[in-house]
Design an enzyme around this catalytic site. Structure first.
Site, PDB file in Angstrom:
ATOM      1  N   ARG A 174      -5.033  -6.035 -13.404  1.00  0.00           N
ATOM      2  CA  ARG A 174      -5.818  -6.153 -12.163  1.00  0.00           C
ATOM      3  C   ARG A 174      -7.081  -5.294 -12.264  1.00  0.00           C
ATOM      4  O   ARG A 174      -7.485  -4.623 -11.297  1.00  0.00           O
ATOM      5  CB  ARG A 174      -5.010  -5.728 -10.931  1.00  0.00           C
ATOM      6  CG  ARG A 174      -3.650  -6.367 -10.784  1.00  0.00           C
ATOM      7  CD  ARG A 174      -3.712  -7.861 -10.452  1.00  0.00           C
ATOM      8  NE  ARG A 174      -2.385  -8.353 -10.153  1.00  0.00           N
ATOM      9  CZ  ARG A 174      -1.592  -8.957 -11.037  1.00  0.00           C
ATOM     10  NH1 ARG A 174      -2.007  -9.145 -12.293  1.00  0.00           N
ATOM     11  NH2 ARG A 174      -0.415  -9.387 -10.673  1.00  0.00           N
TER      12      ARG A 174
ATOM     13  N   SER B 118      -2.304  -7.966  -1.740  1.00  0.00           N
ATOM     14  CA  SER B 118      -1.699  -6.662  -2.051  1.00  0.00           C
ATOM     15  C   SER B 118      -2.714  -5.557  -1.826  1.00  0.00           C
ATOM     16  O   SER B 118      -3.813  -5.598  -2.384  1.00  0.00           O
ATOM     17  CB  SER B 118      -1.268  -6.617  -3.516  1.00  0.00           C
ATOM     18  OG  SER B 118      -0.365  -7.644  -3.776  1.00  0.00           O
TER      19      SER B 118
ATOM     20  N   GLU C 163      -5.997  -1.464  -4.142  1.00  0.00           N
ATOM     21  CA  GLU C 163      -6.522  -2.563  -4.975  1.00  0.00           C
ATOM     22  C   GLU C 163      -7.883  -3.099  -4.507  1.00  0.00           C
ATOM     23  O   GLU C 163      -8.789  -3.256  -5.330  1.00  0.00           O
ATOM     24  CB  GLU C 163      -5.488  -3.695  -5.040  1.00  0.00           C
ATOM     25  CG  GLU C 163      -5.927  -4.794  -5.987  1.00  0.00           C
ATOM     26  CD  GLU C 163      -4.890  -5.883  -6.154  1.00  0.00           C
ATOM     27  OE1 GLU C 163      -3.874  -5.634  -6.814  1.00  0.00           O
ATOM     28  OE2 GLU C 163      -5.102  -6.989  -5.619  1.00  0.00           O
TER      29      GLU C 163
END
Ligand code: FAD
Ligand code: NAP
Length: 357
Positions: free
Chosen positions: A171, A242, A342
């Protein structure tokens, strides 16, 4: 002196341009529909010493305040397929909707994107996050990106970065680190297979596919149904997916945690052991908890949501980040694990840093 982009707007509300529906205003705003629009916007913002923020679908950002510079909404479209042996090189405009691209690729009998269905946002943002789900990451299919450098090194020329230069990680990519807000992707090139080869290592997916034939359409449909059953739709409940990355910890730390929590889930990962952040959040007692107009979803503890939706009042982004900080503090106290946020956070402070570079 660079001319102002032809479709420049001023004082534009961004609430409908981010999936958390956070209220924030852009001092200047351009919907860039061509590579020329992008180049003109970069040149003009630089000449005006204005910070530039690129938005795709706004599904992985937290807009903490008004943006004092130029917001460039990426809307460069286009799909071009070149057949090369048993593969196809698919060149797509950065503004293409990712989910529609996945659906289209399957209709064209091009394979490799099926596990990544229903991820919101644009193709241009996919390399930024190295999007991943259900056992597949973009890394598997990315060939290169093309775009413009922003800032002092900008020369207005289109630059190509091969997949290795994108430094894709979990990610993560160079566009979140050294090139954060310093490179505008206008085109993404994907290497897709013309012969289908399933990737069904992910247990939740494998469990649903263990009977009969597995074709790409079935994987796409199964992933889509799984996602729809677990994740809140941002249109109904504003969220950014998320909110925390899954942490990767070392073997010693993991052994200590497992001694205290024998049921802790874990997965081998490059650099250590990945522990699902959702488990840590849930065990810290946060699943389903609301604090005023923000809260943690009751089915998916990685999802932080704006429960007031479009009626959210000023300061909701700060309240969301305070909630995130409280969760991080509890996870740190209970498990000695640092949870990383994130989505990219933008506000006046990041804008200043953007201009100073
Ligand atoms: P934005 O939110 O607009 O931008 C994100 C960042 O990328 C910003 O820093 C922005 O400046 C930068 N950026 C955007 N476009 C460009 C460009 N053209 N050039 C340079 N920089 C750019 N992510 C996953 O990895 N896997 C998932 O399964 C997943 N599921 C999700 C589910 C939900 C319900 C939601 C809301 C989000 C989910 N996400 C997931 C996160 C998000 O969808 C992805 O990160 C997506 O790639 C973001 O695309 P976007 O166009 O909305 O980017
Ligand atoms: P899940 O299936 O309930 O699994 C929980 C976590 O365990 C996931 O985060 C996943 O890590 C990890 N995991 C499970 N099996 C694994 C395996 N075989 N190998 C390595 N890791 C494994 O997860 P979920 O929340 O419903 O999400 C399903 C998928 O969609 C996940 O891949 C997730 O990343 C993705 N997703 C991402 C976002 C986002 O915003 N980033 C939002 C929704 C869903 P990984 O996350 O590394 O896969």
């Amino acid at each position: 002196m660079a001319a102002a982009p032809h479709n420049l707007r001023e004082h534009v509300e961004l609430q409908s341009f981010n999936t958390l529906a956070l209220p924030a205003r852009a001092r200047y705003f351009v919907r860039a529909e061509s590579v020329a629009d992008v180049a003109a916007s970069i040149a003009w913002s630089r000449a005006q010493a204005l910070p530039l923020l690129v938005l795709g679908g706004g599904s992985n950002v937290v807009l903490r305040g008004d943006w004092p510079g130029l917001v460039l909404q990426m809307a460069v479209h286009g799909r071009h397929v070149e057949l090369v042996g048993d593969h196809a090189l698919l060149t797509v405009g950065a503004g293409e909707n990712w989910h529609e691209l996945v659906q289209w690729s399957l209709r064209e009998h091009l394979y490799g994107l099926e596990n990544l269905t229903l991820i919101p946002g644009t193709a241009g943002a996919a390399p930024v996050q190295n999007i991943g789900a259900y056992g597949v990451e973009l890394h598997r299919v990315l060939e290169c990106v093309r775009g413009f450098v922003v800032g002092d090194n900008a020369n207005g020329e289109l630059v190509e970065l091969g997949v290795a230069q994108c430094e894709l990680g979990y990610r993560d990519s160079i566009f979140k680190r050294a090139l954060r807000d310093r490179f505008v992707i206008v085109e993404v090139v994907l290497r897709l297979a013309r012969t289908f080869a399933p990737v069904v290592d992910y247990p939740a997916l494998a469990a649903l596919l263990d009977d009969g034939t597995v074709d790409a359409e079935r994987i796409e449909r199964t992933v889509r149904e799984l996602r729809q059953s677990k994740l809140p739709d941002p249109v109904v409940l504003p969220n950014a997916g998320s909110f925390f990355k899954n942490p990767v910890i070392d073997a010693r730390h993991f052994a200590e945690l497992r001694a205290r929590h024998p049921d802790i889930p874990s997965f081998a990962a490059p650099g250590g052991i990945k522990v699902p952040a959702a488990w840590l959040v849930e065990r810290s007692g946060w699943k389903g908890r609301r604090v005023g107009d923000v809260g943690v979803h009751d089915r998916q503890s990685l999802v932080l949501a704006n429960y007031a939706g479009r009626a959210a009042t000023a300061g909701v982004a700060d309240r969301l980040l305070e909630l995130a900080a409280a969760i991080q503090a509890d996870v740190s106290r209970l498990f000695a694990v640092a949870l990383e946020i994130e989505p990219a956070v933008y506000g006046d402070r990041t804008a200043a840093a953007n201009v100073e570079r």
